[in-house]
Structure formats: C-alpha cells, structure tokens
Design an enzyme around this catalytic site. Structure first.
Site, PDB file in Angstrom:
ATOM      1  N   HIS A 170       0.837  -1.258   0.030  1.00  0.00           N
ATOM      2  CA  HIS A 170      -0.074   0.048  -0.051  1.00  0.00           C
ATOM      3  C   HIS A 170       0.825   1.328  -0.006  1.00  0.00           C
ATOM      4  CE1 HIS A 170       0.366   1.995   3.921  1.00  0.00           C
ATOM      5  NE2 HIS A 170       0.518   0.777   4.421  1.00  0.00           N
ATOM      6  N   CYS A 171      -0.012   2.425  -0.467  1.00  0.00           N
ATOM      7  CA  CYS A 171       1.011   3.854  -0.361  1.00  0.00           C
ATOM      8  C   CYS A 171       0.022   4.634   0.275  1.00  0.00           C
ATOM      9  CB  CYS A 171       1.252   4.222  -1.681  1.00  0.00           C
ATOM     10  SG  CYS A 171      -0.142   4.448  -2.877  1.00  0.00           S
ATOM     11  N   GLN A 172       0.107   5.992  -0.072  1.00  0.00           N
ATOM     12  CA  GLN A 172      -1.024   6.947   0.337  1.00  0.00           C
ATOM     13  C   GLN A 172      -2.223   6.818  -0.050  1.00  0.00           C
ATOM     14  OE1 GLN A 172       0.251   9.003   3.211  1.00  0.00           O
ATOM     15  NE2 GLN A 172      -1.893   9.662   3.245  1.00  0.00           N
ATOM     16  N   ILE A 183      -3.356   3.913   2.578  1.00  0.00           N
ATOM     17  CA  ILE A 183      -3.790   4.351   3.748  1.00  0.00           C
ATOM     18  C   ILE A 183      -4.754   5.203   3.894  1.00  0.00           C
ATOM     19  CG2 ILE A 183      -1.888   6.195   4.076  1.00  0.00           C
ATOM     20  CD1 ILE A 183      -1.337   5.096   6.796  1.00  0.00           C
TER      21      ILE A 183
END
Length: 177
Positions: A65-67, A95
């Site tokens: 995952h990332c932002q 996130i």
C-alpha cells in the site's frame, strides 16, 4: 489471472491471518503515520529478502500500500515480481482508504510533514500571495509566482529542488525521537 487489487477490509482480514503488510511510501511519511505492523520499503529497492527472515513461499501473501493507491498501482508489476513466489496484492486507496474504512493508524505528529508536502504548501502559498499582491498592490509582485513556477520547472526537469533543500535544513524537519 485474478485481480491483485483488494479492499482495506480484505487487507485487514489477511493481515490478521498472517499476511505481510508493506508500505511503499517514504520513510518520512511512514514515521509520521502508518498502519500497525506495516513495514516500509522503497519500490526501487524492493527485494524478496526484505519481507521476511525466511524465503517467501507460494503460500505467503504480501500486501502493498501507499498513500492513495497511485504509487502501488504504478509500481504493480515490479512489486509483484519482487515477492515471487509469494502472492502479491495491492490495497486499493492506500492508507487513505484504510482510515476512511475506520481502521486505526499509528500517528506521530512530532514527526515533520513529508518534505514534498511542505514544498507544495510553500510553493502554493508564495504563488497565491504573489498573485494577490500583484493584483491588488503592485504589478511587481507578479515576479513571485513567476520565480516559484520557474523553480518548479527546474525541479521537474533536473530532479533538483532548491526549495526542498532549504526546507530540509529547517529546524522543524529534525526528526523527533
């Protein structure tokens, strides 16, 4: 081929069953806010031995995952290749979606904002104030957004950002312990 994209709810359930959660944002972003148990890894330096002490198996699952989901989607193929033979999944929405689903994150507000967010804030503020001052006070103030625009152009073309270098040296960007 089955989809590699999963929802935050699916990711949470898999993590509770032992899946490895990998955050591909920068270390500064991770220090400021992350999902409990997530490990940070740079997509450029992604190697299978970073995920586990033992070699990954076909039965292992690694969730990236990332932002917001954009970085993981862009780096999807190299990330999947880096964890073979394990099953690689990408959490949609990053996130941000995790938090929107009501799941907890670990936040350390003592850590500085990510440097690029600071650059965006300062560049936007200078451009806005320069434009407003140019429109209401004196046309000479229009030089401010012009200089900011030129600086952003140089940063985009060369990869060198003077504003980021300056902000990185500021006292508020010293990491909290």
């Amino acid at each position: 081929m089955p989809s590699v994209f999963i929802t935050p709810a699916e990711a949470k359930a898999l993590v509770e069953r032992g899946a490895i959660l990998m955050d591909i944002r920068g270390h500064d972003e991770w220090r400021r806010e992350h999902i409990s148990g997530a490990r940070v890894v740079s997509p450029e330096n992604c190697q299978a031995d970073e995920f586990s002490d033992a070699p990954l198996r076909e039965t292992d699952t690694v969730i990236f995952h990332c932002q917001s989901g954009m970085r993981t989607e862009k780096a999807k193929d190299p990330l999947i290749a880096a964890v073979r033979p394990a099953n690689a999944l990408i959490m949609q929405g990053g996130i941000n979606a995790w938090k929107a689903a009501g799941y907890p994150v670990i936040t350390d507000r003592r850590q500085p904002l990510p440097l690029m967010r600071q650059v965006h804030i300062v560049a936007g503020t200078l451009a806005l104030c320069g434009t407003l001052a140019g429109a209401t006070l004196a046309a000479g103030f229009y030089i401010i957004p012009g200089v900011v625009g030129a600086g952003l152009l140089v940063a985009g073309v060369t990869g060198w950002c003077g504003m980021a270098k300056l902000l990185a040296a500021m006292p508020w960007n010293k990491r909290a312990v």
